[in-house]
Design a protein around this motif. Structure first.
Motif, PDB file in Angstrom:
ATOM      1  N   GLN A  74       0.829  -1.198   0.000  1.00 42.24           N
ATOM      2  CA  GLN A  74       0.000   0.000   0.000  1.00 42.24           C
ATOM      3  C   GLN A  74       0.869   1.256   0.000  1.00 42.24           C
ATOM      4  O   GLN A  74       2.038   1.215   0.400  1.00 42.24           O
ATOM      5  N   TYR A  75       0.280   2.348  -0.454  1.00 46.79           N
ATOM      6  CA  TYR A  75       1.011   3.612  -0.503  1.00 46.79           C
ATOM      7  C   TYR A  75       0.975   4.268   0.875  1.00 46.79           C
ATOM      8  O   TYR A  75      -0.083   4.376   1.510  1.00 46.79           O
ATOM      9  N   HIS A  82       5.274   3.091  -1.986  1.00 46.30           N
ATOM     10  CA  HIS A  82       4.528   1.906  -1.595  1.00 46.30           C
ATOM     11  C   HIS A  82       5.401   1.058  -0.672  1.00 46.30           C
ATOM     12  O   HIS A  82       6.631   1.008  -0.829  1.00 46.30           O
ATOM     13  N   GLU A 108      -8.613  -6.402   5.546  1.00 45.35           N
ATOM     14  CA  GLU A 108      -7.551  -6.050   4.606  1.00 45.35           C
ATOM     15  C   GLU A 108      -7.310  -7.111   3.536  1.00 45.35           C
ATOM     16  O   GLU A 108      -6.932  -6.782   2.409  1.00 45.35           O
ATOM     17  N   GLN A 152     -11.910  -8.406   0.205  1.00 45.51           N
ATOM     18  CA  GLN A 152     -11.543  -7.363   1.157  1.00 45.51           C
ATOM     19  C   GLN A 152     -12.759  -6.525   1.561  1.00 45.51           C
ATOM     20  O   GLN A 152     -13.747  -6.420   0.822  1.00 45.51           O
ATOM     21  N   LEU A 154     -12.453  -2.973   2.612  1.00 42.05           N
ATOM     22  CA  LEU A 154     -11.614  -1.814   2.850  1.00 42.05           C
ATOM     23  C   LEU A 154     -12.427  -0.560   3.104  1.00 42.05           C
ATOM     24  O   LEU A 154     -13.554  -0.421   2.614  1.00 42.05           O
ATOM     25  N   ASP A 155     -11.830   0.375   3.876  1.00 44.91           N
ATOM     26  CA  ASP A 155     -12.423   1.697   4.025  1.00 44.91           C
ATOM     27  C   ASP A 155     -12.331   2.432   2.694  1.00 44.91           C
ATOM     28  O   ASP A 155     -11.548   2.068   1.809  1.00 44.91           O
ATOM     29  N   ASP A 157     -10.974   5.122   1.786  1.00 39.53           N
ATOM     30  CA  ASP A 157      -9.685   5.721   1.410  1.00 39.53           C
ATOM     31  C   ASP A 157      -8.537   4.711   1.443  1.00 39.53           C
ATOM     32  O   ASP A 157      -7.365   5.093   1.345  1.00 39.53           O
ATOM     33  N   GLU A 158      -8.844   3.431   1.564  1.00 41.06           N
ATOM     34  CA  GLU A 158      -7.808   2.400   1.569  1.00 41.06           C
ATOM     35  C   GLU A 158      -7.657   1.782   0.175  1.00 41.06           C
ATOM     36  O   GLU A 158      -8.641   1.554  -0.523  1.00 41.06           O
ATOM     37  N   ASP A 159      -6.421   1.520  -0.200  1.00 40.09           N
ATOM     38  CA  ASP A 159      -6.114   0.868  -1.469  1.00 40.09           C
ATOM     39  C   ASP A 159      -4.984  -0.123  -1.193  1.00 40.09           C
ATOM     40  O   ASP A 159      -3.806   0.244  -1.202  1.00 40.09           O
ATOM     41  N   ILE A 160      -5.349  -1.357  -0.916  1.00 38.34           N
ATOM     42  CA  ILE A 160      -4.393  -2.354  -0.444  1.00 38.34           C
ATOM     43  C   ILE A 160      -4.364  -3.553  -1.384  1.00 38.34           C
ATOM     44  O   ILE A 160      -5.399  -4.159  -1.667  1.00 38.34           O
ATOM     45  N   GLU A 161      -3.167  -3.872  -1.866  1.00 36.00           N
ATOM     46  CA  GLU A 161      -2.964  -5.067  -2.674  1.00 36.00           C
ATOM     47  C   GLU A 161      -2.543  -6.210  -1.749  1.00 36.00           C
ATOM     48  O   GLU A 161      -1.706  -6.023  -0.868  1.00 36.00           O
TER      49      GLU A 161
END
Length: 210
Positions: A74-75, A82, A108, A152, A154-155, A157-161
């Protein structure tokens, strides 16, 4: 000899919803008063010895040749890059560390896990902050129907790989991410280094979790 190090005062300099800056007055080994600036989380829950949990989620199943671990990418704005990390998150009000870990794992990564054990709260950057994280070890059964199609939660504003890494290939996978410009979270790097040391010393594979 009595411990001369002692906090004798503190003053909050500023705060936000998530963080606060405190100026600490303490005595050093010579009994002299000194100042130290500290960042802490505003969200720490009472009666829990950690601010957050880091989840070491090990995957197993009948079709796996060796155990794998779940990692996330994630960033991170402070790092301007990242990062490759373990799934992790803050402990919510009235949660135990185990409950927080299983919740964050599901949110997540989409996987459902079984709690194995946990550490005490461990310092992350003690020269800067009193923030601590507990490591929670979780087993993930890939044969469990709940893990056949992980999704997932996710919230906004979350961007999770999410990706899986066989433990014997962890170092090479991390190296490939570094070459792309990703930063490796210290505990993930340490895990890979520990596995490599164990292999070099001919430690039994079961001891290395392989």
């Amino acid at each position: 000899m009595a411990n001369a190090f002692k906090r004798v005062g503190e003053k909050e300099v500023g705060s936000t919803k998530w963080l606060k800056l405190t100026s600490i007055t303490y005595t050093n080994a010579k009994g002299e008063e000194k100042l130290w600036d500290m960042v802490s989380r505003s969200t720490k829950q009472p009666n829990v010895d950690a601010d957050a949990v880091c989840i070491a989620a090990f995957l197993y199943g009948k079709d796996l040749k060796e155990k794998e671990i779940l990692l996330v990418r994630q960033y991170r704005p402070p790092a301007q890059a990242h990062t490759i990390e373990l799934p992790a998150g803050l402990i919510d009000p009235k949660e135990t560390k185990a409950e927080a870990a299983l919740r964050e794992l599901k949110e997540e990564t989409g996987y459902v896990g079984k709690f194995v054990k946990e550490s005490k709260g461990l310092p992350l950057s003690p020269g800067l902050s009193n923030e601590s994280a507990a490591y929670v070890f979780v087993d993930v059964d890939l044969d469990d129907p709940a893990n056949q199609n992980p999704k997932q939660r996710l919230d906004a504003d979350e961007d999770i790989e999410v990706f899986r890494a066989p433990l014997s290939q962890l170092s090479s996978i991390l190296e490939s991410h570094e070459k792309k410009g990703d930063l490796i979270f210290h505990s993930v790097y340490s895990l890979a280094a520990g596995i490599n040391i164990g292999i070099a010393l001919n430690v039994d594979k079961k001891t290395l979790l392989l």
